[in-house]
Write a protein that holds these residues in place. Structure first.
Motif, mmCIF file in Angstrom:
data_model
loop_
_atom_site.group_PDB
_atom_site.id
_atom_site.type_symbol
_atom_site.label_atom_id
_atom_site.label_comp_id
_atom_site.label_asym_id
_atom_site.label_seq_id
_atom_site.Cartn_x
_atom_site.Cartn_y
_atom_site.Cartn_z
ATOM 1 N N GLU A 102 0.827 -1.203 0.000
ATOM 2 C CA GLU A 102 0.000 0.000 0.000
ATOM 3 C C GLU A 102 0.866 1.259 0.000
ATOM 4 O O GLU A 102 1.912 1.312 0.645
ATOM 5 N N SER A 103 0.420 2.274 -0.745
ATOM 6 C CA SER A 103 1.142 3.553 -0.751
ATOM 7 C C SER A 103 0.209 4.662 -1.216
ATOM 8 O O SER A 103 -0.665 4.448 -2.059
ATOM 9 N N ARG A 104 0.402 5.861 -0.646
ATOM 10 C CA ARG A 104 -0.319 7.041 -1.111
ATOM 11 C C ARG A 104 0.642 8.082 -1.694
ATOM 12 O O ARG A 104 0.257 9.194 -1.973
ATOM 13 N N GLU A 105 1.923 7.692 -1.867
ATOM 14 C CA GLU A 105 2.903 8.621 -2.409
ATOM 15 C C GLU A 105 2.681 8.765 -3.919
ATOM 16 O O GLU A 105 2.681 7.759 -4.641
ATOM 17 N N PRO A 106 2.467 9.997 -4.421
ATOM 18 C CA PRO A 106 2.103 10.171 -5.836
ATOM 19 C C PRO A 106 3.137 9.621 -6.804
ATOM 20 O O PRO A 106 2.790 9.070 -7.848
ATOM 21 N N GLU A 107 4.448 9.721 -6.470
ATOM 22 C CA GLU A 107 5.461 9.229 -7.398
ATOM 23 C C GLU A 107 5.406 7.710 -7.549
ATOM 24 O O GLU A 107 5.758 7.162 -8.595
ATOM 25 N N VAL A 108 4.919 7.025 -6.499
ATOM 26 C CA VAL A 108 4.820 5.563 -6.569
ATOM 27 C C VAL A 108 3.863 5.146 -7.677
ATOM 28 O O VAL A 108 4.114 4.196 -8.417
ATOM 29 N N PHE A 109 2.757 5.873 -7.815
ATOM 30 C CA PHE A 109 1.792 5.536 -8.862
ATOM 31 C C PHE A 109 2.420 5.685 -10.246
ATOM 32 O O PHE A 109 2.153 4.893 -11.157
ATOM 33 N N GLY A 110 3.279 6.685 -10.410
ATOM 34 C CA GLY A 110 3.961 6.864 -11.692
ATOM 35 C C GLY A 110 4.914 5.714 -11.986
ATOM 36 O O GLY A 110 4.941 5.181 -13.108
#
Length: 620
Positions: free
Chosen positions: A592-600
């Motif tokens: 799980e992550s909410r860091e925006p760069e992770v989605f990229g």
């Protein structure tokens, strides 16, 4: 009796002692493994009936040599979108591992071509769950009690917690998709509508247009179960909080014992009118179910963790509600009013005002907010010096209500009502508004906090995170710098500013900030994120060996931070360590992550997997 898998066969029932269908010649032992015993849905020629479901006898495979009864879903029609749907269900069941979700293995999804047929069927085998679905159960049982409803709701949310943390959401929760096992445990089934939460998906639903995933005239991604599906899902824009809406409606059906079709709705709001049909449900629980069913996703609880915390508190809230509405408390209110009238004669002003504050605290603890405020207001009229005490009481109530953001906001506003000169209260209220995505409230309250105390580093930092989330990097950077300037020991703004510098390409500045933070940080989690930024900046400068050193240090200090694994995967690839890179990519994709760069980063590697890049080929 054995059944033929061919949906075009004229006579699908066959005796047990034959190997091929007597009508069409299709083998009755599918892939030398599966025999169809009984259809679990009526067999029909309806073109809108895409799937057939059978109880089957599975003789096992080399990978899973167990011989047992299972369930098999068969896709009848050769539609690419429907094929994607059943393939996604297979992937979902393989990735989500929970004792209350049907199990399916990698060799449980396969294709089969019937004899002399143009069809190529897609088959998905999964474990059979013994028991009765709640739709059938409710028809032969009375409406559920409040205690059973709380117990079942907690069970289902714990299952959903695993589903959501695997980055999927169900999209079709309803009584018929929940099975009650003989041991009293609930099982969530039918993941055919489940979706994975990715940045691509979120970007798609945030657009103003429709979807491009139709089969003929039938919408596939906008899964609709009448009376259960939330409004956003009917528009093809389901989100994880859509599961909470369907969960709430499921429990209204179980609590009333009435079909949702037969319950009236409020003409203005569209909300169900149901409470008079479920008198066994007390107001705090009923309020919570209505919150789950809020029309707008942002008004529902934002995560399974929040719901589980709320469910832990509900029994005490129900107890307090019953106490507050008991005859004893009602008589106490009358006595309190009488005491106020004659208090000037019987008691001195300090004693009376302190008594009123004490009664206010008790009434608030009993969930009687209106009575509490009446008591506090009278106390302050008698003795205005009590304002800070009452404000502090509500401030602490707000800090203790993190699992219910709306309630926390209410308490902080009451704290400000009794003391509007405390910058900490405004800062905390702004944080709550930020979590509720009420942006005007965020800016207004951070502004007031900073106006009251220009050296309030938390206020500058919080406003910086708000601008950061909005993509306003320059405004965020200014607030982070002010936060650092006002507190030499503040680590969080140093870390966030370092991250912003990396995004802007100013890697040397990012490295300097991370090193500055490391000189001050003591907590392992803070040091981990600063090491992560240091490794990230060095990776961007192609200093791969150094980057790996710092990222591994970050991983050692905090193994749960997803972005560290994503960055380490890229560094390992750059250094040619493909095996280690793929392990790191798997953790990056699944945690799980909410860091925006992770989605990229996830989007990039998923696209590479789709194009079968060398890393994927190694796994295959």
């Amino acid at each position: 009796m054995s059944y033929c898998i061919n949906p075009l066969c004229g006579c699908r029932q066959n005796p047990d002692n034959v190997e091929t269908c007597l009508a069409c010649g299709t083998p009755l032992l599918i892939n030398n493994r599966i025999r169809l015993i009984e259809p679990l849905r009526p067999l029909t020629d309806d073109p809108q009936s895409y799937f057939e479901v059978f109880e089957v006898e599975d003789f096992g495979t080399q990978l899973n040599p167990v011989h047992k009864r299972r369930v098999m879903k068969v896709l009848k029609w050769n539609s690419s979108k429907l094929r994607d749907l059943i393939e996604k269900e297979s992937i979902t069941l393989r990735r989500i591992r929970h004792q209350n979700i049907p199990k399916s293995n990698i060799d449980d999804f396969f294709s089969f071509a019937p004899n002399n047929s143009p069809l190529e069927l897609r088959c998905l085998v999964m474990d059979k769950i013994e028991g009765q679905n709640l739709d059938e159960w409710s028809k032969s049982n009375e409406r559920i009690s409040q205690s059973l409803a709380l117990q079942w709701l907690q069970q289902l949310v714990k299952i959903l917690d695993v589903v959501h943390h695997t980055e999927f959401f169900h999209r079709d929760i309803k009584p018929s998709n929940i099975i009650l096992r003989p041991d009293g445990q609930l099982v969530l089934i039918d993941f055919g509508a489940a979706r994975r939460v990715t940045d691509t998906y979120l970007a798609k639903i945030s657009g103003s247009g429709g979807t491009s995933t139709r089969v003929g005239n039938y919408e596939i991604t906008s899964i609709v179960s009448p009376c259960y599906t939330p409004p956003e899902q009917m528009n093809g824009k389901a989100v994880p909080q859509s599961d909470f809406y369907t969960l709430g409606r499921t429990f209204v059906n179980l609590a009333t014992g009435i079909s949702l079709f037969d319950l009236p709705t409020d003409e203005k709001t569209g909300n169900l009118i149901w409470r008079d049909k479920a008198p066994q449900i007390d107001k705090p629980f009923a309020d919570f179910l209505d919150e789950l069913m809020a029309t707008v996703p942002g008004q529902r609880p934002q995560s399974t963790e929040v719901i589980l915390q709320r469910l832990e508190n509900l029994p005490q809230q129900i107890k307090n509600y019953r106490l507050a509405n008991s005859k004893i408390v009602k008589y106490s209110k009358l006595a309190l009013r009488g005491l106020i009238i004659v208090g000037g004669i019987i008691l001195s002003i300090p004693l009376l005002s302190n008594y009123l504050v004490t009664q206010g605290r008790k009434l608030e603890a009993a969930n009687n907010s209106q009575g509490a405020q009446e008591a506090f207001d009278w106390a302050i009229k008698i003795n205005p010096q009590l304002k800070p005490d009452v404000s502090e009481f509500y401030f602490e109530k707000g800090r203790g209500s993190t699992s219910n953001l709306d309630l926390a906001k209410k308490y902080y506003k009451l704290a400000i009502k009794y003391n509007n000169q405390n910058s900490k209260i405004y800062t905390n209220l702004a944080v709550v508004c930020q979590q509720l995505q009420q942006f005007e409230c965020v800016i207004d309250n951070y502004g007031k906090a900073i106006e009251l105390d220009p050296n309030n580093w938390q206020g500058h930092y919080g406003l910086g995170t708000f601008y950061d989330e909005q993509g306003k990097d320059d405004l965020a950077e200014k607030q982070y710098q002010l936060s650092i300037k006002t507190s030499s020991q503040a680590i969080l703004p140093i870390n966030n500013l370092s991250r912003l510098k990396i995004i802007k390409g100013d890697y040397n500045a990012a490295i300097a900030l991370a090193q500055q933070g490391l000189q001050k940080a003591k907590e392992p989690e803070l040091r981990a994120v600063l090491y992560k930024n240091l490794g990230w900046a060095l990776f961007e400068q192609k200093e791969y060996s150094q980057a790996k050193k710092y990222l591994e240090k970050a991983k050692e200090l905090d193994i749960h931070r997803t972005s560290t694994h994503c960055l380490l995967a890229q560094v390992q690839e750059a250094l040619g360590d493909v095996d280690s890179a793929w392990i790191s990519w798997e953790i990056c994709l699944l945690t799980e992550s909410r860091e925006p760069e992770v989605f990229g980063w996830r989007s990039q590697v998923l696209e590479r997997i789709r194009l079968k890049d060398p890393i994927r080929q190694r796994e295959e």
